[in-house]
Design a protein around this motif. Structure first.
Motif, PDB file in Angstrom:
ATOM      1  N   MET A  40      42.100  24.998  39.660  1.00  0.00           N
ATOM      2  CA  MET A  40      40.698  25.255  39.385  1.00  0.00           C
ATOM      3  C   MET A  40      40.287  26.646  39.876  1.00  0.00           C
ATOM      4  O   MET A  40      39.517  27.318  39.210  1.00  0.00           O
ATOM      5  CB  MET A  40      39.828  24.185  40.038  1.00  0.00           C
ATOM      6  N   ILE A  41      40.791  27.000  41.029  1.00  0.00           N
ATOM      7  CA  ILE A  41      40.440  28.312  41.580  1.00  0.00           C
ATOM      8  C   ILE A  41      41.005  29.426  40.706  1.00  0.00           C
ATOM      9  O   ILE A  41      40.309  30.407  40.411  1.00  0.00           O
ATOM     10  CB  ILE A  41      40.929  28.443  43.036  1.00  0.00           C
ATOM     11  N   ALA A  50      35.969  32.860  43.659  1.00  0.00           N
ATOM     12  CA  ALA A  50      36.188  31.607  42.927  1.00  0.00           C
ATOM     13  C   ALA A  50      36.451  30.462  43.910  1.00  0.00           C
ATOM     14  O   ALA A  50      35.939  29.352  43.735  1.00  0.00           O
ATOM     15  CB  ALA A  50      37.356  31.758  41.963  1.00  0.00           C
ATOM     16  N   GLU A  51      37.217  30.741  44.930  1.00  0.00           N
ATOM     17  CA  GLU A  51      37.500  29.729  45.953  1.00  0.00           C
ATOM     18  C   GLU A  51      36.210  29.269  46.625  1.00  0.00           C
ATOM     19  O   GLU A  51      35.987  28.068  46.836  1.00  0.00           O
ATOM     20  CB  GLU A  51      38.457  30.327  46.976  1.00  0.00           C
ATOM     21  N   TRP A  80      39.600  35.913  43.306  1.00  0.00           N
ATOM     22  CA  TRP A  80      40.153  34.665  43.838  1.00  0.00           C
ATOM     23  C   TRP A  80      39.281  34.121  44.968  1.00  0.00           C
ATOM     24  O   TRP A  80      38.922  32.938  44.993  1.00  0.00           O
ATOM     25  CB  TRP A  80      41.578  34.884  44.340  1.00  0.00           C
ATOM     26  N   TYR A 100      32.426  21.162  45.547  1.00  0.00           N
ATOM     27  CA  TYR A 100      33.037  19.917  45.999  1.00  0.00           C
ATOM     28  C   TYR A 100      32.730  19.518  47.428  1.00  0.00           C
ATOM     29  O   TYR A 100      32.941  18.375  47.804  1.00  0.00           O
ATOM     30  CB  TYR A 100      34.553  19.977  45.796  1.00  0.00           C
ATOM     31  N   GLU A 143      41.658  29.322  37.521  1.00  0.00           N
ATOM     32  CA  GLU A 143      40.875  29.403  36.280  1.00  0.00           C
ATOM     33  C   GLU A 143      39.539  30.079  36.528  1.00  0.00           C
ATOM     34  O   GLU A 143      39.106  30.925  35.736  1.00  0.00           O
ATOM     35  CB  GLU A 143      40.647  28.011  35.697  1.00  0.00           C
ATOM     36  N   ALA A 144      38.866  29.718  37.614  1.00  0.00           N
ATOM     37  CA  ALA A 144      37.578  30.336  37.931  1.00  0.00           C
ATOM     38  C   ALA A 144      37.740  31.840  38.163  1.00  0.00           C
ATOM     39  O   ALA A 144      36.911  32.640  37.713  1.00  0.00           O
ATOM     40  CB  ALA A 144      36.953  29.660  39.151  1.00  0.00           C
ATOM     41  N   GLU A 151      33.144  29.405  45.306  1.00  0.00           N
ATOM     42  CA  GLU A 151      32.365  28.636  44.326  1.00  0.00           C
ATOM     43  C   GLU A 151      32.868  27.202  44.224  1.00  0.00           C
ATOM     44  O   GLU A 151      32.073  26.259  44.212  1.00  0.00           O
ATOM     45  CB  GLU A 151      32.441  29.292  42.946  1.00  0.00           C
ATOM     46  N   ILE A 152      34.178  27.033  44.154  1.00  0.00           N
ATOM     47  CA  ILE A 152      34.759  25.700  44.036  1.00  0.00           C
ATOM     48  C   ILE A 152      34.472  24.877  45.288  1.00  0.00           C
ATOM     49  O   ILE A 152      34.100  23.703  45.204  1.00  0.00           O
ATOM     50  CB  ILE A 152      36.285  25.767  43.775  1.00  0.00           C
ATOM     51  N   SER A 153      34.611  25.480  46.444  1.00  0.00           N
ATOM     52  CA  SER A 153      34.338  24.732  47.676  1.00  0.00           C
ATOM     53  C   SER A 153      32.869  24.330  47.755  1.00  0.00           C
ATOM     54  O   SER A 153      32.551  23.254  48.253  1.00  0.00           O
ATOM     55  CB  SER A 153      34.764  25.515  48.914  1.00  0.00           C
TER      56      SER A 153
END
Length: 81
Positions: A1-2, A27-28, A24, A35, A4-5, A30-32
């Motif tokens: 996911m990271i 994106a990391e 990276w 979730y 791709e983001a 944003e994903i954190s």
């Protein structure tokens, strides 16, 4: 996911400039955020229930009748409650 983001971040800027490591890391982050956000506070429900408790009973001591009255005042139909 990271990955791709990070890719989509670079794609949005047309793959011009920027830094893959920054993509990276952002994106990391944003994903954190997606979730690992804390649970929403139940404060809204508590405020609503506090308003119910403070409502004068006006002939009806039924909690459900008081809830419907407050909900109706807020513009909600009984079907939405």
């Amino acid at each position: 996911m990271i990955a791709e983001a990070a890719y989509f971040r670079a794609e949005r800027r047309g793959f011009q400039g920027g830094c893959p490591m920054e993509d990276w890391l952002e994106a990391e982050h944003e994903i954190s955020q997606l979730y690992f956000q804390p649970e929403p506070s139940p404060r809204g429900a508590l405020v609503f229930l506090d308003a119910v408790a403070k409502q004068p009973t006006e002939g009806s001591s039924s909690l459900s009748a008081r809830l419907l009255g407050i909900s109706h005042e807020a513009g909600n139909s009984p079907a939405e409650v």
